[in-house]
Design a protein around this motif. Structure first.
Motif, short mmCIF file in Angstrom:
data_model
loop_
_atom_site.label_atom_id
_atom_site.label_comp_id
_atom_site.label_asym_id
_atom_site.label_seq_id
_atom_site.Cartn_x
_atom_site.Cartn_y
_atom_site.Cartn_z
N LYS A 144 1.07 -1.65 -0.27
CA LYS A 144 0.05 -0.24 0.02
C LYS A 144 0.69 0.63 0.38
O LYS A 144 0.12 2.61 -0.57
CB LYS A 144 -0.86 -0.07 1.02
CG LYS A 144 -2.53 -0.92 0.89
CD LYS A 144 -3.42 -1.14 0.16
CE LYS A 144 -3.82 -1.82 0.15
NZ LYS A 144 -5.03 -1.44 -1.05
N GLY A 145 2.07 0.83 -0.04
CA GLY A 145 2.72 2.72 0.30
C GLY A 145 2.56 3.05 0.94
O GLY A 145 3.07 4.35 1.76
N VAL A 146 2.00 2.83 2.59
CA VAL A 146 1.90 3.23 3.46
C VAL A 146 3.38 3.29 4.74
O VAL A 146 3.90 2.13 4.49
CB VAL A 146 0.68 2.53 4.44
CG1 VAL A 146 0.90 3.18 6.26
CG2 VAL A 146 -0.45 2.56 3.98
N TRP A 186 7.69 11.13 15.34
CA TRP A 186 8.55 10.21 14.84
C TRP A 186 8.12 10.57 13.44
O TRP A 186 9.66 10.72 12.48
CB TRP A 186 9.04 9.00 14.64
CG TRP A 186 10.38 8.03 14.20
CD1 TRP A 186 10.39 7.92 12.64
CD2 TRP A 186 11.35 7.38 14.93
NE1 TRP A 186 11.49 6.76 12.94
CE2 TRP A 186 12.31 6.66 13.44
CE3 TRP A 186 12.00 7.67 16.09
CZ2 TRP A 186 13.07 6.30 13.86
CZ3 TRP A 186 13.52 6.95 16.25
CH2 TRP A 186 13.71 6.44 15.53
N ARG A 187 7.24 10.22 12.97
CA ARG A 187 6.76 10.77 11.23
C ARG A 187 6.72 11.92 11.14
O ARG A 187 7.05 12.57 9.69
CB ARG A 187 5.15 10.18 11.13
CG ARG A 187 5.31 10.26 9.93
CD ARG A 187 5.45 10.03 8.96
NE ARG A 187 4.71 10.08 7.55
CZ ARG A 187 5.06 10.90 6.81
NH1 ARG A 187 5.22 11.70 6.87
NH2 ARG A 187 4.48 11.11 5.88
N MET A 188 6.68 13.03 11.76
CA MET A 188 7.15 14.11 11.09
C MET A 188 8.72 14.62 10.93
O MET A 188 9.63 15.77 10.47
CB MET A 188 6.89 15.58 12.72
CG MET A 188 5.65 15.31 13.34
SD MET A 188 6.17 16.23 14.64
CE MET A 188 4.09 16.40 15.14
N ALA A 189 9.72 14.10 11.06
CA ALA A 189 10.69 13.87 10.24
C ALA A 189 11.27 13.79 9.37
O ALA A 189 11.68 14.19 8.34
CB ALA A 189 12.30 13.16 11.48
N GLU A 190 10.13 13.10 9.08
CA GLU A 190 9.59 12.86 6.99
C GLU A 190 8.89 14.24 6.74
O GLU A 190 8.35 15.00 6.66
CB GLU A 190 9.16 11.58 6.73
CG GLU A 190 10.23 10.47 7.65
CD GLU A 190 9.77 9.36 7.23
OE1 GLU A 190 8.97 8.97 6.41
OE2 GLU A 190 10.31 8.21 7.85
N PRO A 192 5.64 16.18 5.09
CA PRO A 192 4.60 15.40 5.34
C PRO A 192 3.23 15.15 4.40
O PRO A 192 2.73 15.03 4.67
CB PRO A 192 4.09 17.04 5.16
CG PRO A 192 4.97 17.71 4.13
CD PRO A 192 6.54 17.32 4.52
N GLU A 193 3.77 15.00 3.39
CA GLU A 193 3.27 14.37 1.90
C GLU A 193 2.48 12.71 3.18
O GLU A 193 2.93 12.00 3.73
CB GLU A 193 3.66 14.11 0.99
CG GLU A 193 3.26 14.72 0.22
CD GLU A 193 4.56 15.93 0.61
OE1 GLU A 193 4.90 17.69 0.32
OE2 GLU A 193 5.60 14.93 1.33
N ASN A 194 0.90 12.27 3.11
CA ASN A 194 0.40 11.56 3.61
C ASN A 194 0.67 11.07 4.98
O ASN A 194 0.67 10.00 5.68
CB ASN A 194 1.27 9.52 2.89
CG ASN A 194 0.56 9.89 1.09
OD1 ASN A 194 -0.80 10.47 1.03
ND2 ASN A 194 2.30 9.75 0.57
N TYR A 195 0.80 12.07 5.82
CA TYR A 195 1.71 11.74 7.36
C TYR A 195 0.01 11.73 7.53
O TYR A 195 -0.01 10.01 9.36
CB TYR A 195 1.45 12.91 8.17
CG TYR A 195 1.63 12.96 9.99
CD1 TYR A 195 2.83 13.02 10.12
CD2 TYR A 195 1.02 13.92 10.19
CE1 TYR A 195 2.95 13.17 11.19
CE2 TYR A 195 0.96 13.99 11.65
CZ TYR A 195 1.86 13.28 12.18
OH TYR A 195 2.50 13.74 13.51
N LEU A 196 -1.13 11.85 7.61
CA LEU A 196 -2.24 11.86 8.32
C LEU A 196 -2.56 10.15 8.04
O LEU A 196 -3.04 9.30 8.78
CB LEU A 196 -3.06 11.77 7.58
CG LEU A 196 -5.08 12.03 8.53
CD1 LEU A 196 -5.08 12.32 10.52
CD2 LEU A 196 -5.97 13.07 7.84
N THR A 200 -2.15 7.64 10.98
CA THR A 200 -3.83 6.32 11.49
C THR A 200 -3.74 5.09 10.99
O THR A 200 -3.65 3.98 12.32
CB THR A 200 -5.00 6.55 10.46
OG1 THR A 200 -4.81 8.37 10.65
CG2 THR A 200 -5.43 5.50 10.83
N ALA A 201 -2.12 4.44 10.11
CA ALA A 201 -2.15 4.10 10.25
C ALA A 201 -1.07 2.51 11.36
O ALA A 201 -1.33 2.15 11.64
CB ALA A 201 -1.29 3.15 8.62
#
Length: 360
Positions: A144-146, A186-190, A192-196, A200-201
């Motif tokens: 899924k590219g998640v 942790w995800r904020m270091a990448e 912002p595209e598809n952050y939500l 969520t996953a």
């Protein structure tokens, strides 16, 4: 468990093309060997003869073609493919010797750690959580590219299991909140595209694997914790085994064909009956203060939760278009393919044991 574990016959729902009782309006008929394939049947327009080829619109049979010369017939007989299994023969769908060997090995490790050193069993559960998280996040990324942050999930998930054993439910809840926060940061270091989508996953993964596994640690923390955990494991295994045995032998009616075509209603009844009997025995002889009638209710609840957990992971795998979550365990698939029934059953067993005999 996997779809093949409930043992529906691969030929169920298919009829012999030569059956004289078949109505002409019943549409095309498929052979049992074709039913085992996942690709669609080729259309006549693609240049491949269909099941109805050789018939006119008024259903009158055309003259049969002349027999080929003797030499041609001998060549055709030499090049024939091996015969397909009989439609009535059922297959387990797995490498049973490997599956049994791996299952016995895992069982020995679990029982030894459970009754010799309880902390070692906690480490086994934490390791299973980490591997399960790796499998699930890897499949989400591949299919899924998640991009789910694995590092904070793995560290926080293992810490949740330990906190549940050492500090109880309150410690597990604190680690759950801290792990969720760490994942968001942790995800904020990448980019912002598809952050939500990713976080969520990640929250789903956090609740699905380490949070549910923490209830196993809560079971172990009781005074008779090893026997509670053993009851939980035995009932879940009996549910899967009863469903497989009855479904493989008597399965005819599909339980949820759009989610898991291999599971049958007869298999579900086998799971319920066998687990209720096992539950009555476990509550009477393994749990301090337990009564046999409580075991009947416990077994019924375990059969329901184990089946729903199995269907839930089948739904995830269908969405990801994969057969197994991994290949770590020969004959079984991945760790997550073994945890599918155990994870949702752990909180059910913990809650009912607290209601029936107390927290211990």
């Amino acid at each position: 468990m996997n779809d093949s574990s409930w043992g529906a016959s691969p030929s169920a729902g298919y009829r012999d093309p030569g059956d004289p009782g078949r109505s002409p309006s019943a549409g095309p008929v498929y052979e049992a060997a074709d039913a085992a394939q996942t690709r669609p049947m080729p259309l006549p327009s693609e240049g491949v003869p269909s099941e109805g080829a050789g018939r006119d619109d008024d259903h009158t049979r055309r003259p049969a073609p002349a027999d080929p010369p003797r030499d041609d017939r001998s060549r055709q007989s030499d090049s024939r493919q091996p015969e397909t299994p009989s439609p009535g023969r059922k297959r387990a769908g797995r490498d049973l010797p490997a599956a049994i060997g791996v299952g016995l090995g895992l069982g020995a490790v679990i029982v030894a750690s459970l009754f010799l050193v309880k902390e070692a069993f906690v480490a086994v559960v934490a390791a299973a959580v980490v591997v399960g998280l790796w499998e699930l996040t890897s499949r989400l990324s591949e299919r899924k590219g998640v991009n789910v942050p694995l590092v904070p999930l793995a560290v926080g998930g293992a810490a949740m299991v330990v906190a549940g054993y050492v500090r109880g439910a309150e410690g597990a809840w604190v680690l759950l909140a801290l792990t969720a926060l760490a994942m968001l940061l942790w995800r904020m270091a990448e980019p912002p595209e598809n952050y939500l989508r990713d976080v969520t996953a990640g929250l789903f993964t956090l609740f699905y694997v380490p949070f549910l596994a923490t209830f196993v640690a809560l079971l172990l923390a009781a005074d008779d914790g090893p026997w509670r955990v053993l009851t939980f494991l035995v009932l879940t295994i009996v549910s899967d085994t009863g469903a497989y045995a009855v479904g493989w032998r008597f399965g005819r009616r599909k339980l949820a064909p759009r989610i898991s075509p291999g599971k049958t209603r007869e298999g579900l009844l086998g799971a319920v009956a066998s687990t209720m009997i096992a539950g009555a025995l476990c509550m009477q002889f393994l749990i301090d203060g337990g009564q046999w009638w409580q075991g009947l209710l416990l077994g019924l609840a375990v059969a329901a939760s184990a089946t729903l957990g199995d269907l839930g992971e089948s739904m995830i795998k269908r969405d990801l278009d994969i057969k197994d979550m991994g290949t770590l365990l020969p004959g079984h698939g991945g760790i997550m393919d073994r945890l599918d029934s155990l994870l949702p059953t752990a909180p059910v067993v913990w809650l009912l044991l607290v209601v029936f005999v107390g927290a211990g």
